[in-house]
Motif scaffolding. Structure first.
Motif, PDB file in Angstrom:
ATOM      1  N   ILE A 256     -12.249  -3.073   6.475  1.00  0.00           N
ATOM      2  CA  ILE A 256     -11.326  -3.976   5.787  1.00  0.00           C
ATOM      3  C   ILE A 256     -10.449  -4.657   6.823  1.00  0.00           C
ATOM      4  O   ILE A 256      -9.998  -4.026   7.785  1.00  0.00           O
ATOM      5  CB  ILE A 256     -10.488  -3.181   4.754  1.00  0.00           C
ATOM      6  CG1 ILE A 256     -11.380  -2.917   3.553  1.00  0.00           C
ATOM      7  CG2 ILE A 256      -9.218  -3.926   4.369  1.00  0.00           C
ATOM      8  CD1 ILE A 256     -10.743  -2.197   2.446  1.00  0.00           C
TER       9      ILE A 256
ATOM     10  N   TRP B 242      -7.332  -6.131   8.507  1.00  0.00           N
ATOM     11  CA  TRP B 242      -5.965  -5.590   8.499  1.00  0.00           C
ATOM     12  C   TRP B 242      -5.227  -6.196   9.658  1.00  0.00           C
ATOM     13  O   TRP B 242      -5.690  -6.146  10.795  1.00  0.00           O
ATOM     14  CB  TRP B 242      -6.091  -4.071   8.574  1.00  0.00           C
ATOM     15  CG  TRP B 242      -4.998  -3.296   9.232  1.00  0.00           C
ATOM     16  CD1 TRP B 242      -4.858  -3.054  10.563  1.00  0.00           C
ATOM     17  CD2 TRP B 242      -3.928  -2.609   8.590  1.00  0.00           C
ATOM     18  NE1 TRP B 242      -3.779  -2.259  10.786  1.00  0.00           N
ATOM     19  CE2 TRP B 242      -3.183  -1.965   9.596  1.00  0.00           C
ATOM     20  CE3 TRP B 242      -3.523  -2.475   7.256  1.00  0.00           C
ATOM     21  CZ2 TRP B 242      -2.061  -1.200   9.311  1.00  0.00           C
ATOM     22  CZ3 TRP B 242      -2.409  -1.718   6.987  1.00  0.00           C
ATOM     23  CH2 TRP B 242      -1.692  -1.092   8.007  1.00  0.00           C
TER      24      TRP B 242
ATOM     25  N   SER C 253      -2.752  -9.590   1.496  1.00  0.00           N
ATOM     26  CA  SER C 253      -3.634  -8.933   2.469  1.00  0.00           C
ATOM     27  C   SER C 253      -2.869  -8.384   3.665  1.00  0.00           C
ATOM     28  O   SER C 253      -3.459  -7.867   4.594  1.00  0.00           O
ATOM     29  CB  SER C 253      -4.679  -9.936   2.948  1.00  0.00           C
ATOM     30  OG  SER C 253      -4.017 -11.032   3.527  1.00  0.00           O
ATOM     31  N   LYS C 254      -1.530  -8.510   3.651  1.00  0.00           N
ATOM     32  CA  LYS C 254      -0.766  -8.089   4.827  1.00  0.00           C
ATOM     33  C   LYS C 254       0.057  -6.842   4.538  1.00  0.00           C
ATOM     34  O   LYS C 254       0.615  -6.709   3.465  1.00  0.00           O
ATOM     35  CB  LYS C 254       0.157  -9.209   5.289  1.00  0.00           C
ATOM     36  CG  LYS C 254      -0.595 -10.313   6.009  1.00  0.00           C
ATOM     37  CD  LYS C 254       0.359 -11.273   6.672  1.00  0.00           C
ATOM     38  CE  LYS C 254      -0.413 -12.421   7.289  1.00  0.00           C
ATOM     39  NZ  LYS C 254       0.433 -13.581   7.514  1.00  0.00           N
TER      40      LYS C 254
ATOM     41  N   TRP D 189       1.615  -2.630   1.328  1.00  0.00           N
ATOM     42  CA  TRP D 189       0.419  -3.438   1.588  1.00  0.00           C
ATOM     43  C   TRP D 189       0.407  -4.490   0.491  1.00  0.00           C
ATOM     44  O   TRP D 189       0.226  -4.144  -0.675  1.00  0.00           O
ATOM     45  CB  TRP D 189      -0.836  -2.575   1.542  1.00  0.00           C
ATOM     46  CG  TRP D 189      -2.058  -3.311   2.044  1.00  0.00           C
ATOM     47  CD1 TRP D 189      -2.305  -4.638   1.969  1.00  0.00           C
ATOM     48  CD2 TRP D 189      -3.188  -2.741   2.714  1.00  0.00           C
ATOM     49  NE1 TRP D 189      -3.506  -4.937   2.543  1.00  0.00           N
ATOM     50  CE2 TRP D 189      -4.079  -3.795   3.001  1.00  0.00           C
ATOM     51  CE3 TRP D 189      -3.529  -1.432   3.084  1.00  0.00           C
ATOM     52  CZ2 TRP D 189      -5.294  -3.576   3.641  1.00  0.00           C
ATOM     53  CZ3 TRP D 189      -4.744  -1.230   3.708  1.00  0.00           C
ATOM     54  CH2 TRP D 189      -5.611  -2.295   3.990  1.00  0.00           C
ATOM     55  N   GLY D 190       0.624  -5.759   0.873  1.00  0.00           N
ATOM     56  CA  GLY D 190       0.924  -6.733  -0.157  1.00  0.00           C
ATOM     57  C   GLY D 190       2.158  -6.210  -0.873  1.00  0.00           C
ATOM     58  O   GLY D 190       3.054  -5.641  -0.252  1.00  0.00           O
TER      59      GLY D 190
ATOM     60  N   VAL E  98      -5.656  -0.654  -2.900  1.00  0.00           N
ATOM     61  CA  VAL E  98      -5.749  -1.780  -1.977  1.00  0.00           C
ATOM     62  C   VAL E  98      -7.069  -1.747  -1.208  1.00  0.00           C
ATOM     63  O   VAL E  98      -7.612  -2.798  -0.859  1.00  0.00           O
ATOM     64  CB  VAL E  98      -4.535  -1.884  -1.020  1.00  0.00           C
ATOM     65  CG1 VAL E  98      -3.306  -2.317  -1.770  1.00  0.00           C
ATOM     66  CG2 VAL E  98      -4.304  -0.612  -0.265  1.00  0.00           C
TER      67      VAL E  98
ATOM     68  N   GLY F 131      -9.628  -2.960  -3.957  1.00  0.00           N
ATOM     69  CA  GLY F 131      -9.324  -4.189  -4.693  1.00  0.00           C
ATOM     70  C   GLY F 131      -9.169  -3.954  -6.187  1.00  0.00           C
ATOM     71  O   GLY F 131      -9.069  -4.913  -6.953  1.00  0.00           O
TER      72      GLY F 131
END
Lengths: 189, 328
Positions: free
Chosen positions: B140, B142, B208-209, B243-244, B310, B313
């Motif tokens: 994934i 990152w 996504s951050k 995360w997000g 996360v 999804g």
């Protein structure tokens, strides 16, 4: 009416906010790991139809709204009020212009409608999803034209205007989806 | 009406998680264990059922037969640290009454670990190294998480450092953005800050951050040390990982002072009383252990179900637990 705690919130629950009955459309539990919990909701005002966001502190309690949906039969309109009857108790209730909203366009005598009652009085009326209506007036039909996809306005007794295919004739009965106001099909006798 | 008939039609005997997700959960646990083993962090097991409970007024324990189900394994793990001064970790199912939602389930999995000799900044690097390992395993993308100080996050919204922000400022921010502010918050400034952070900071994070928020207000220290930072703010040596907009982990440079710990427990109990909440017995075993001596250490708890959300999804916790909510 019972009070509801935020942990009893769910979609469809009817609650009183600012003096008006509302229905919960969405609710989400929000809580940081080390902090205060909140319930974030979207609620729809059943009188105005407006949807707004409201956030509650978890544990808050809110008065329930005495709102229920009943199936009632439409009888007639006297021009000011629309009259409905409970088919079981034969009790009659009258809905005013605000409660009827746009539903009057689709009301045919004896049709079963969903009437939302607030404190026993009609708050909103939903016509059946599909109704069959006779066309009062439209331009003459274009025979054999079933493919071009063109349409023309057709006028109903109730005042509704529905776009129909060109081949449809005055006096024909058509099926209409009341949610979109769109022509569905021709009803053959 | 329609909604109700829909839910009753769901086969609640069936798992909410797909087989693919269950395999990923197993792989995640393997990955964590291999990282911890390499780092020489010892896996431990502590009781889920205990005579004492968390006194945190915002965390609600389930009571069972005169005991309490743990809401985190923090207290007994700290007693192990006091006794053996060794890096330890645990993967435990914990229980919090009343937490039900898209990202909450009353029972959920926590990875909790403690590193002796580290402060919260060093532990953030450790969390990042573990996350790096996990995202590689799951292929994934990152980006290295950025770190934002709590006070900077608040002052971006309120145009004031956090120690000058009042309830009135926060209400004004909500009004300016035409957002509803719940009057029920009353004079609870920390609750107002929580809502402000959620509405105007966390929910704006890019999906996504990942991001660390660090150095919380001292009033939100929980079990972290309180100190004065280089700008003179009184802060809690505490961080959270997002995360997000999903909150994943909470870490502390751990409070070691037994007297201060007792004072915080008592203050929390008083808050519980003032809110008419049931009182819970404070953990005397922990207080005795702290008097014996907790080594300088930092600890963090990471929610594994949220991490699965996360990583896969998925958008509801029901999809990343075998049997969440009404399936349990």
């Amino acid at each position: 009416m019972a009070n509801y705690n935020t942990n009893e919130f769910k979609g469809g629950l009817k609650i009183m906010l600012d003096g008006d009955p509302h229905t919960i459309v969405e609710n989400e539990f929000v809580k940081p790991g080390k902090g205060q919990a909140f319930t974030r909701t979207k609620v729809r005002n059943l009188k105005t139809g407006r949807t707004v966001e409201r956030t509650f502190k978890s544990g808050e309690s809110v008065e329930g709204a005495d709102v229920m949906d009943t199936e009632m039969q439409y009888l007639y309109s006297d021009g000011e009020m629309w009259h409905f009857m409970d088919p079981k108790s034969f009790e009659q209730l009258a809905a005013d212009k605000t409660a009827i909203g746009d539903a009057y366009l689709w009301l045919i005598e004896e049709a079963m409608c969903e009437v939302t009652l607030f404190n026993g009085q009609p708050l909103a009326v939903s016509p059946p999803n599909f109704v069959e209506m006779k066309i009062k007036e439209t331009d003459p039909g274009v025979r054999g034209d079933t493919a071009t996809g063109g349409n023309k306005p057709a006028y109903m007794d109730t005042g509704a205007v529905v776009k129909v295919p060109l081949f449809i004739e005055e006096g024909e009965v058509i099926k209409i989806d009341t949610r979109s106001g769109e022509y569905v099909s021709r009803v053959k006798n | 009406m329609c909604l109700e008939s829909k839910t009753s039609n769901i086969d609640t005997w069936r798992p909410g998680a797909s087989l693919d997700v269950l395999e990923k959960i197993a792989a995640l646990r393997d990955c964590i264990r291999s990282y911890m083993q390499e780092q020489d962090v010892l896996e431990v097991v502590t009781p889920a059922l205990s005579q004492a409970a968390s006194t945190d007024p915002n965390i609600h324990s389930f009571a069972a037969g005169g005991r309490y189900l743990h809401t985190s394994p923090e207290f007994p793990m700290k007693r192990l640290l006091c006794a053996y001064a060794r890096d330890i970790y645990q993967i435990a199912n914990v229980f919090r009454d009343g937490e039900v939602g898209r990202h909450h389930n009353a029972e959920f999995s926590l990875l909790e670990w403690y590193r002796v000799g580290m402060d919260h900044h060093a532990l953030m690097n450790d969390v990042e190294a573990l996350m790096q390992r996990i995202v590689e395993q799951f292929s994934i993308a990152w980006v290295q998480p950025q770190t934002i100080r709590y006070t900077d996050a608040v002052s971006r919204v309120c145009e004031k450092p956090f120690d000058e922000v009042t309830i009135q400022h926060i209400e004004n921010v909500f009004r300016q953005h035409q957002r509803y502010y719940p009057a029920a918050i009353g004079n609870d400034l920390d609750a107002a800050m929580d809502l402000l952070m959620d509405e105007f900071v966390v929910s704006q994070f890019e999906p996504s951050k990942a991001c660390f928020i660090v150095d919380y207000p001292a009033s939100q220290a929980a079990l972290a040390r309180v100190s004065v930072d280089k700008d003179g703010y009184k802060i809690a040596e505490r961080f959270e990982l997002f995360w997000g907009p999903v909150e994943l982990a909470n870490g502390f440079h751990e409070l070691v002072d037994a007297g201060e710990q007792r004072a915080r427990f008592i203050a929390e109990q008083q808050t519980r009383n003032s809110r008419d909440q049931s009182s819970t017995p404070m953990d005397e075993h922990l207080l005795q252990a702290l008097s014996h001596g907790l080594p300088d250490c930092a600890g963090v708890a990471l929610g594994l179900d949220r991490l699965m959300l996360v990583l896969t999804g998925c958008d509801h916790i029901d999809q990343v637990q075998a049997f969440a909510g009404d399936r349990a």
